[in-house]
Write a protein that holds these residues in place. Structure first.
Motif, PDB file in Angstrom:
ATOM      1  N   LYS A 139       0.882  -1.257   0.055  1.00 54.11           N
ATOM      2  CA  LYS A 139       0.005   0.090   0.148  1.00 54.11           C
ATOM      3  C   LYS A 139       0.759   1.296  -0.092  1.00 54.11           C
ATOM      4  CE  LYS A 139      -4.067  -2.272   0.669  1.00 54.11           C
ATOM      5  NZ  LYS A 139      -4.834  -2.116  -0.584  1.00 54.11           N
ATOM      6  N   THR A 142       0.994   7.685   2.302  1.00 52.52           N
ATOM      7  CA  THR A 142       0.468   8.837   1.643  1.00 52.52           C
ATOM      8  C   THR A 142       0.241   9.821   2.585  1.00 52.52           C
ATOM      9  OG1 THR A 142      -1.819   8.171   2.628  1.00 52.52           O
ATOM     10  CG2 THR A 142      -1.157   7.168   0.764  1.00 52.52           C
ATOM     11  N   ALA A 144      -2.186  10.766   4.190  1.00 51.65           N
ATOM     12  CA  ALA A 144      -2.827  10.265   5.326  1.00 51.65           C
ATOM     13  C   ALA A 144      -2.275   9.903   6.454  1.00 51.65           C
ATOM     14  CB  ALA A 144      -3.929   9.387   4.795  1.00 51.65           C
ATOM     15  N   ASP A 145      -1.034   9.159   6.071  1.00 51.77           N
ATOM     16  CA  ASP A 145      -0.308   8.769   6.977  1.00 51.77           C
ATOM     17  C   ASP A 145       0.480   9.903   8.030  1.00 51.77           C
ATOM     18  OD1 ASP A 145      -0.821   6.080   6.109  1.00 51.77           O
ATOM     19  OD2 ASP A 145       0.636   6.191   4.695  1.00 51.77           O
ATOM     20  N   TYR A 148      -2.358  10.968  10.316  1.00 53.49           N
ATOM     21  CA  TYR A 148      -2.645  10.178  11.482  1.00 53.49           C
ATOM     22  C   TYR A 148      -1.606  10.398  12.331  1.00 53.49           C
ATOM     23  CZ  TYR A 148      -2.427   5.772  13.832  1.00 53.49           C
ATOM     24  OH  TYR A 148      -2.518   4.830  15.250  1.00 53.49           O
ATOM     25  N   SER A 176      -3.259  12.523  -2.363  1.00 53.10           N
ATOM     26  CA  SER A 176      -2.339  11.499  -1.626  1.00 53.10           C
ATOM     27  C   SER A 176      -1.134  11.778  -1.183  1.00 53.10           C
ATOM     28  CB  SER A 176      -2.661  10.010  -2.144  1.00 53.10           C
ATOM     29  OG  SER A 176      -2.097  10.224  -3.657  1.00 53.10           O
ATOM     30  N   PRO A 202       1.660   3.774   9.652  1.00 55.15           N
ATOM     31  CA  PRO A 202       0.673   3.657   8.399  1.00 55.15           C
ATOM     32  C   PRO A 202      -0.660   3.801   8.947  1.00 55.15           C
ATOM     33  CG  PRO A 202       1.561   1.425   9.502  1.00 55.15           C
ATOM     34  CD  PRO A 202       2.327   2.767  10.068  1.00 55.15           C
ATOM     35  N   SER A 203      -1.616   4.559   8.399  1.00 57.60           N
ATOM     36  CA  SER A 203      -2.796   5.034   9.004  1.00 57.60           C
ATOM     37  C   SER A 203      -3.886   3.934   8.586  1.00 57.60           C
ATOM     38  CB  SER A 203      -3.274   6.125   8.367  1.00 57.60           C
ATOM     39  OG  SER A 203      -3.400   6.270   6.979  1.00 57.60           O
ATOM     40  N   HIS A 204      -3.662   3.090   7.647  1.00 59.58           N
ATOM     41  CA  HIS A 204      -4.491   2.193   7.055  1.00 59.58           C
ATOM     42  C   HIS A 204      -4.497   0.932   7.840  1.00 59.58           C
ATOM     43  CE1 HIS A 204      -0.858   0.644   5.090  1.00 59.58           C
ATOM     44  NE2 HIS A 204      -1.497  -0.405   5.019  1.00 59.58           N
ATOM     45  N   LEU A 205      -3.327   0.453   8.633  1.00 63.32           N
ATOM     46  CA  LEU A 205      -3.231  -0.537   9.562  1.00 63.32           C
ATOM     47  C   LEU A 205      -3.624  -0.100  10.819  1.00 63.32           C
ATOM     48  CD1 LEU A 205       0.141  -1.897   8.144  1.00 63.32           C
ATOM     49  CD2 LEU A 205      -2.198  -2.619   7.718  1.00 63.32           C
ATOM     50  N   ARG A 207      -5.524   2.976  12.122  1.00 65.81           N
ATOM     51  CA  ARG A 207      -6.751   3.745  12.368  1.00 65.81           C
ATOM     52  C   ARG A 207      -7.807   2.973  13.044  1.00 65.81           C
ATOM     53  NH1 ARG A 207      -7.668   5.280   7.568  1.00 65.81           N
ATOM     54  NH2 ARG A 207      -6.539   7.285   7.552  1.00 65.81           N
TER      55      ARG A 207
END
Length: 570
Positions: A139, A142, A144-145, A148, A176, A202-205, A207
Motif C-alpha cells: 500500500k 500517503t 493520510a499517514d 494520522y 495522496s 501507517p494509517s490504513h493499518l 486507524r
C-alpha cells in the motif's frame, strides 16, 4: 519538552536531557584508541569494506527497549531506534554529514524537500511524498499517514514528547502525496516533525485501533529496508529484508541483535566469534579487553557526538548564588588537565568551550575559552566579593566557608576520578569540596529537580542537530508548579536578558539569524558562568573481520543507521 532522566537508557527525542552514566563509557574508552597490534586509530571517517550478498550477522545489543510504540512513553529508549525504529519506520528527514556538520536532509520518502513559509503569525509546511514509497504490504505511503501520525502525537495520551506537534492547528491533504501542516506559531525545529524519534506510521493499518497495543511488542509492517521477523523478549530482535522497500535492498539475509547487558561478557562473546559487532558502553576493564583483541577488532571513535559533560552550579545555592564566586570557580578549574587525563588517548585534549555539543557545532561559539586557570583573577574576584582566607587557606565570608558538595553517580570510577582531580585543584584555590554521590534515580528523580544540590557532574545529550539551550538555561525551564515540575534547568539559572534571546533561537526560521542568536545567547551565558562545560564524550563502534560495508556512526540514528549497506566482507 524535557526528557526522562536515566543513567543508561538515552532518549530518542530532539531535546537536551541529562544522563548520569555516559561518562562511565567515556573514561573506559580513553585507553582503547592507543591499542597495540592492528587495532584502528582514532577516526571519525569510518571504513568501507566490500561486501557479498547473502548471509547473516549477530550483533551484541546492550539494552532492550521496553516497547516498540515509538510515540508512546514506553518507547523512549534510543536502543529502540537503533534496533528497530530506524530500520522499519520511514521519516521525512534523515540526519547526514554535510561537510563538517550533521544536517537534516530530505529522505527518499520525499519527492521534494519540504518547504515552509510564514502566513501571518502562523507557519505553514508543505510535504510532497515520493509516489514510489510503499508499506511492506504494497500500500502507498500517503499524506493520510502523516496526518494520522501528527494527530496521534498531538491528541493522544501517554505521548512521550509533543514538542512541535502541539503547535499544529490543521493538516490538509489535498491529494495522496501532499500534506500541508499549519502551526499556530513559528517552530525553528520544524524539520524534526515526522523525523528522528517518530517518523511516519501507517494509517490504513492503525486507524481505529489501539496503536500502543498493536506496536508495543513489535509489528509486522515496515516502510524501511528491514522488517521485524521476531522479538524474543530478553533474548533478541531479528530483522529480515523488506522486499517491498523502494530504496536499496539489504545485502544480508538476516541480522540478529542479541541482548547482552554485561559489557565484559559481550566483549568475550565478540572475541569468541558469537558477536560480529558491538556498540559498547564499557566498564573500566574494557580498554584492556579491546586491546587484547588486536587486529580482530576494528574500532571507530566518533568525536562529533551529542554528548556534553559539564559541571553544573546551582545558582540558587550558597556559594554559587554569587556571580563572583562562580567566575572564581571557573578560573580555579584546570579543565584541560581533566580532559587530557580522561580523554587524551582518544586525541581529545581540549575542553569544551560551549554548551552546544559537537553535534551542534555550527551553532556554537567559544566564549568559555577565556576561563583558563588564573589564581590571581580568582583571588581578585573573591576579595572584591568580600571573601578572605582563613588560617587553613580556605575562603570565608560572614563566618561561612566557600565549601560545597559535588553530586554524581555513586560507584562510577570515572566520576570519582574526576571529583578527586577537582577536589585537589579547588583546595589549592581556597575552596573546600566534599563528595556525596547517589544513584541516577535519586539524582534525577529527586535531588536535581528539587535543586537540592550545590555542584553536579553529569552529561547533557543532544539527539538532533537543533539548538535547544533553552531547555537548560531558560528561566521557564526551572522545575516548578507552572511547568508541572518538568523543566531541566535544575541549576535555577536566571541570566538577565537571556530568555528573549533563547526564544529567538527556538522560533527563528532563518538559520543564519538563528546562529547569530545562538552566539548571542552563549556570550550571555559565558559572561555569567552559571555552569562550566568540560568535554565532549565520544561514541565507539567495534566490528569484526566478517563485517563489511560502509561502517560509521550516525550520532542521531546510531551505529546501524545504514544497516542495509552492511554485509559479509568479501
Amino acid at each position: 519538552m524535557p526528557q526522562p532522566l536515566t543513567a543508561t537508557v538515552q532518549s530518542r527525542f530532539p531535546a537536551r536531557f541529562p544522563t548520569a552514566g555516559a561518562l562511565l563509557a567515556a573514561l573506559a574508552l580513553t585507553a582503547t584508541a592507543c591499542t597495540s597490534g592492528a587495532a584502528a586509530p582514532l577516526s571519525d571517517t569510518g571504513t568501507d569494506v566490500p561486501v557479498r550478498r547473502g548471509g547473516s550477522l549477530v550483533i551484541g545489543a546492550e539494552q532492550e527497549p521496553d516497547c516498540a510504540d515509538w510515540i508512546g512513553t514506553c518507547g523512549a529508549s534510543v536502543w529502540g531506534t537503533y534496533l528497530m525504529q530506524a530500520q522499519t519506520i520511514p521519516q521525512v528527514f534523515d540526519v547526514r554529514l554535510k561537510g563538517k556538520n550533521w544536517t537534516p536532509v530530505p529522505s527518499n520518502l520525499m519527492a521534494y524537500e519540504p518547504t515552509t513559509k510564514l502566513v501571518g503569525k502562523q507557519q505553514r509546511i508543505t510535504y510532497r511524498l515520493n509516489p514510489k514509497a510503499v508499506w511492506s504490504d504494497g500500500k502507498p505511503i500517503t499524506s493520510a499517514d502523516l496526518k494520522y501520525t501528527a494527530l496521534q502525537v498531538r491528541d493522544s495520551k501517554a505521548i512521550f514528547d509533543k514538542s512541535g506537534y502541539d503547535r499544529i492547528t490543521s493538516i490538509a491533504t489535498p491529494d495522496s502525496t501532499t500534506a500541508v501542516v499549519t502551526l499556530r506559531s513559528p517552530y525553528g525545529n520544524w524539520k524534526q516533525l515526522f523525523g528522528a524519534g517518530y517518523g511516519v506510521l501507517p494509517s490504513h493499518l492503525l486507524r481505529g485501533k489501539d496503536r500502543g497495543a498493536v506496536m508495543k511488542d513489535g509489528y509486522s509492517f515496515s516502510g524501511g529496508p528491514w522488517k521485524i521477523a521476531s522479538w524474543k523478549k530478553g533474548v533478541s530482535v531479528t530483522l529480515v529484508p523488506n522486499d517491498r522497500y523502494w530504496g536499496p535492498k539489504p545485502h544480508l539475509d538476516k541480522v540478529t541483535f542479541q541482548f547482552a547487558s554485561d559489557t565484559s561478557a559481550a566483549i568475550q562473546a565478540f572475541s569468541g566469534g558469537t558477536f560480529d559487532a558491538l556498540y559498547p558502553t564499557p566498564q573500566l576493564t574494557t580498554a584492556d579487553q579491546i586491546k587484547a583483541l588486536g587486529g580482530a577488532a576494528r574500532m571507530q571513535v566518533q568525536s562529533q557526538t551529542g554528548n556534553l559533560q559539564a559541571l553544573w552550579l546551582n545558582n540558587a545555592k550558597f556559594p554559587f548564588d554569587s556571580s563572583a564566586v562562580r567566575k572564581a570557580f571557573a578560573y580555579s578549574v584546570d579543565r584541560e588537565a581533566i580532559v587530557k587525563r580522561l580523554f587524551g588517548s582518544y586525541g581529545v585534549t581540549a575542553p569544551a568551550q560551549s554548551f552546544q555539543s559537537p553535534l551542534l557545532s555550527r551553532y556554537a561559539s567559544t566564549d568559555f575559552s577565556g576561563y583558563q586557570p588564573d589564581a590571581a583573577k580568582a583571588e581578585r574576584l573573591m576579595k572584591a566579593d568580600g571573601w578572605t582566607k582563613d588560617g587553613s587557606g580556605f575562603w570565608t565570608k560572614n563566618g561561612k566557608k566557600a565549601a560545597f558538595t559535588v553530586t554524581s553517580l555513586a560507584g562510577n570510577q570515572s566520576r570519582e576520578l574526576t571529583e578527586q582531580i577537582l577536589q585537589s585543584q579547588l583546595a589549592k584555590a581556597g575552596f573546600r569540596m566534599t563528595i556525596k554521590n547517589s544513584t541516577p534515580a535519586n539524582i534525577f528523580g529527586r535531588i536535581a529537580p528539587a535543586g537540592d544540590f550545590q555542584l553536579g557532574l553529569w552529561n547533557l545529550t543532544d539527539s538532533f542537530p537543533n539548538p535547544t539551550l533553552s531547555a537548560t538555561f531558560s528561566g521557564t525551564a526551572i522545575p516548578s508548579a507552572a511547568n508541572h515540575q518538568s523543566g531541566i534547568n535544575f541549576m535555577r539559572i536566571r541570566v538577565p536578558g537571556l530568555d528573549p534571546v533563547l526564544e529567538r533561537v527556538d522560533t527563528e526560521l532563518d538559520d543564519t539569524a538563528r546562529i547569530e542568536a545562538s552566539h548571542r545567547a552563549e556570550k550571555l551565558i559565558a559572561d555569567s558562568v552559571p555552569s562550566l562545560p568540560l568535554a565532549a564524550v565520544p561514541n565507539v563502534l567495534v566490528t569484526g573481520k566478517r563485517v563489511g560495508g560502509p561502517l560509521s556512526i550516525n550520532p542521531v540514528e546510531g551505529p546501524w543507521w545504514n544497516l542495509e549497506d552492511w554485509g559479509l566482507a568479501k
